[in-house]
Write a protein that holds these residues in place. Structure first.
Motif, PDB file in Angstrom:
ATOM      1  N   GLU A   1      -5.872  -5.623  -5.695  1.00 44.24           N
ATOM      2  CA  GLU A   1      -6.001  -4.180  -5.811  1.00 44.24           C
ATOM      3  C   GLU A   1      -5.546  -3.740  -7.207  1.00 44.24           C
ATOM      4  OE1 GLU A   1      -7.325  -2.126  -3.916  1.00 44.24           O
ATOM      5  OE2 GLU A   1      -7.269  -2.853  -1.847  1.00 44.24           O
TER       6      GLU A   1
ATOM      7  N   VAL B   1      -3.604  -1.526  -9.522  1.00 47.70           N
ATOM      8  CA  VAL B   1      -2.395  -0.702  -9.383  1.00 47.70           C
ATOM      9  C   VAL B   1      -1.997  -0.180 -10.748  1.00 47.70           C
ATOM     10  CG1 VAL B   1      -0.008  -0.656  -8.677  1.00 47.70           C
ATOM     11  CG2 VAL B   1      -1.635  -2.050  -7.402  1.00 47.70           C
TER      12      VAL B   1
ATOM     13  N   LYS C   1       0.279   2.341  -3.673  1.00 47.99           N
ATOM     14  CA  LYS C   1      -0.950   3.126  -3.533  1.00 47.99           C
ATOM     15  C   LYS C   1      -0.711   4.479  -2.878  1.00 47.99           C
ATOM     16  CE  LYS C   1      -4.525   1.257  -4.285  1.00 47.99           C
ATOM     17  NZ  LYS C   1      -5.328   1.116  -5.520  1.00 47.99           N
ATOM     18  N   GLU C   2       0.579   4.858  -2.780  1.00 50.86           N
ATOM     19  CA  GLU C   2       0.959   6.165  -2.226  1.00 50.86           C
ATOM     20  C   GLU C   2       0.431   6.373  -0.809  1.00 50.86           C
ATOM     21  OE1 GLU C   2       3.004   8.193  -3.752  1.00 50.86           O
ATOM     22  OE2 GLU C   2       3.104   6.929  -5.529  1.00 50.86           O
ATOM     23  N   GLY C   3       0.389   5.303  -0.034  1.00 47.98           N
ATOM     24  CA  GLY C   3      -0.156   5.398   1.308  1.00 47.98           C
ATOM     25  C   GLY C   3       0.875   5.842   2.331  1.00 47.98           C
TER      26      GLY C   3
ATOM     27  N   ASN D   1      -5.227  -0.251   6.004  1.00 46.08           N
ATOM     28  CA  ASN D   1      -5.647  -0.875   4.746  1.00 46.08           C
ATOM     29  C   ASN D   1      -5.123  -2.303   4.631  1.00 46.08           C
ATOM     30  OD1 ASN D   1      -7.045   1.394   3.864  1.00 46.08           O
ATOM     31  ND2 ASN D   1      -5.244   2.257   2.850  1.00 46.08           N
TER      32      ASN D   1
ATOM     33  N   SER E   1      -1.750   2.921   5.691  1.00 45.44           N
ATOM     34  CA  SER E   1      -1.410   1.676   4.992  1.00 45.44           C
ATOM     35  C   SER E   1      -1.548   0.471   5.914  1.00 45.44           C
ATOM     36  CB  SER E   1       0.018   1.762   4.438  1.00 45.44           C
ATOM     37  OG  SER E   1       0.119   2.775   3.462  1.00 45.44           O
TER      38      SER E   1
ATOM     39  N   LYS F   1      -1.492  -7.416  -6.475  1.00 48.60           N
ATOM     40  CA  LYS F   1      -2.033  -6.792  -7.672  1.00 48.60           C
ATOM     41  C   LYS F   1      -3.322  -7.496  -8.146  1.00 48.60           C
ATOM     42  CE  LYS F   1       0.795  -5.856 -11.036  1.00 48.60           C
ATOM     43  NZ  LYS F   1       0.311  -4.495 -11.357  1.00 48.60           N
TER      44      LYS F   1
ATOM     45  N   TYR G   1       0.834  -1.208   0.000  1.00 49.64           N
ATOM     46  CA  TYR G   1       0.000   0.000   0.000  1.00 49.64           C
ATOM     47  C   TYR G   1       0.866   1.255   0.000  1.00 49.64           C
ATOM     48  CZ  TYR G   1      -4.605  -2.136   0.532  1.00 49.64           C
ATOM     49  OH  TYR G   1      -5.766  -2.835   0.310  1.00 49.64           O
TER      50      TYR G   1
END
Length: 330
Positions: free
Chosen positions: A328, A330, A224-226, A234, A231, A325, A220
């Motif tokens: 989620e 990406v 996902k730039e968390g 998540n 993160s 992947k 994440y």
């Protein structure tokens, strides 16, 4: 990820069946054809593998050893029947030597601390970079070791922070469980043993959960730039929503590690036998050549262990990334 009416994050992970071994095959092919992933795996898999044994010179270390000899001689003369080992005296001698050579001790401690900090940062960078590279390669995009480390430089703080928070949480849970278990040993040792045996699977389960959450959290952060805390939340949510898939992914990674470990042990035994026999041959021909050969062989052996460890580490990381992947976008 999607937003609920209250604005909280809701996990949208897919529940489609995974081709577990097909993904593993892809991960293996990716790692095999991109050897710079091995170097990332070495850095990501363990930056603290170097041993600092302390020991050494500076000031007048001869006084320390001379005093030990004198103490040993006096002890032998006074108690010839049953010589004893005085650990308190040894600690006192060590403490005295450290006080006499405090500057050297401070320099060595500072060097060790700096190396630990550097290796911690490099390890965090490599973890994020490895995830990013696998993601790029899965999209047929070019990547490299340098690009991976540059990417990791922007992520290392969140990677380190998330790892620290997860590790601290697991440690606190361990402590909460361990304190009463240890207390029972003082009340009744039999009950203490029984409760300890019951607690061991709990410790193992908590450690596994912490490791799995760490894997998802890392992805994440990287993909996902968390931020660290978001993160972790998540990652925990994803683990809950795909419990069955996560269990099989974890089980396969354990199997990969075990098979790799068995193969590595067999290879080490065979290599050690060959190296020892060659070393004896060189030593018989020339003791100096034998010593040189031994030094080179040991260095090559250590390098080989690092390379194999990097391959296994990068393979497992790639597998987690490719599976992530599937859950989620990406």
């Amino acid at each position: 990820m999607a937003k609920t009416k209250k604005g909280t994050t809701k996990n949208t992970a897919s529940r489609k069946d995974l081709d577990y071994f097909g993904i593993l095959k892809n991960a293996f092919s990716m790692v095999r054809h991109n050897r710079y992933l091995w170097y990332l795996g070495i850095l990501a898999g363990g930056g603290f593998g170097s041993g600092f044994n302390g020991g050494g010179g500076g000031g007048n270390p001869g006084d320390f050893f001379q005093k030990n000899k004198e103490n040993s001689a006096s002890a032998a003369s006074s108690t010839q029947t049953s010589p004893s080992f005085d650990i308190n005296q040894v600690w006192a001698d060590v403490a005295r030597w450290m006080q006499d050579n405090w500057l050297l001790v401070a320099i060595l401690a500072s060097i060790v601390l700096v190396l630990i900090v550097i290796m911690t940062i490099l390890s965090s960078m490599a973890k994020a970079g490895l995830v990013s590279v696998v993601n790029n390669l899965s999209k047929n995009e070019e990547s490299s070791f340098g690009k991976a480390m540059r990417f990791g430089w922007h992520k290392w703080w969140n990677v380190f922070g998330a790892g620290f928070l997860i590790g601290l949480t697991v440690f606190v849970i361990f402590a909460i469980i361990a304190v009463p278990v240890v207390a029972l040993w003082f009340v009744n040792s039999i009950i203490g043993v029984f409760v300890t045996l019951l607690a061991l699977p709990v410790f193992f389960f908590i450690a596994v959960l912490g490791g799995v959450v760490s894997e998802y959290t890392l992805r994440y952060i990287s993909l996902k730039e968390g931020k660290a805390v978001a993160s972790i939340k998540n990652g925990l949510g994803l683990m809950k929503s795909v419990k069955k898939e996560t269990f099989f992914i974890w089980l396969i990674t354990v199997g990969v590690a075990m098979v790799a470990g068995i193969i590595l042990v067999i290879a080490i035994l065979i290599a050690a036998l060959i190296l020892v026999l060659l070393g004896l041959l060189f030593f018989i021909l020339s003791p100096i050549a034998g010593m040189i050969y031994a030094g080179i062989a040991i260095m090559a052996f250590v390098v080989a262990l690092f390379v194999v460890g990097g391959f296994i580490s990068s393979l497992i990381s790639a597998y987690w990334t490719l599976c992530f992947k599937e859950f989620e976008t990406v």
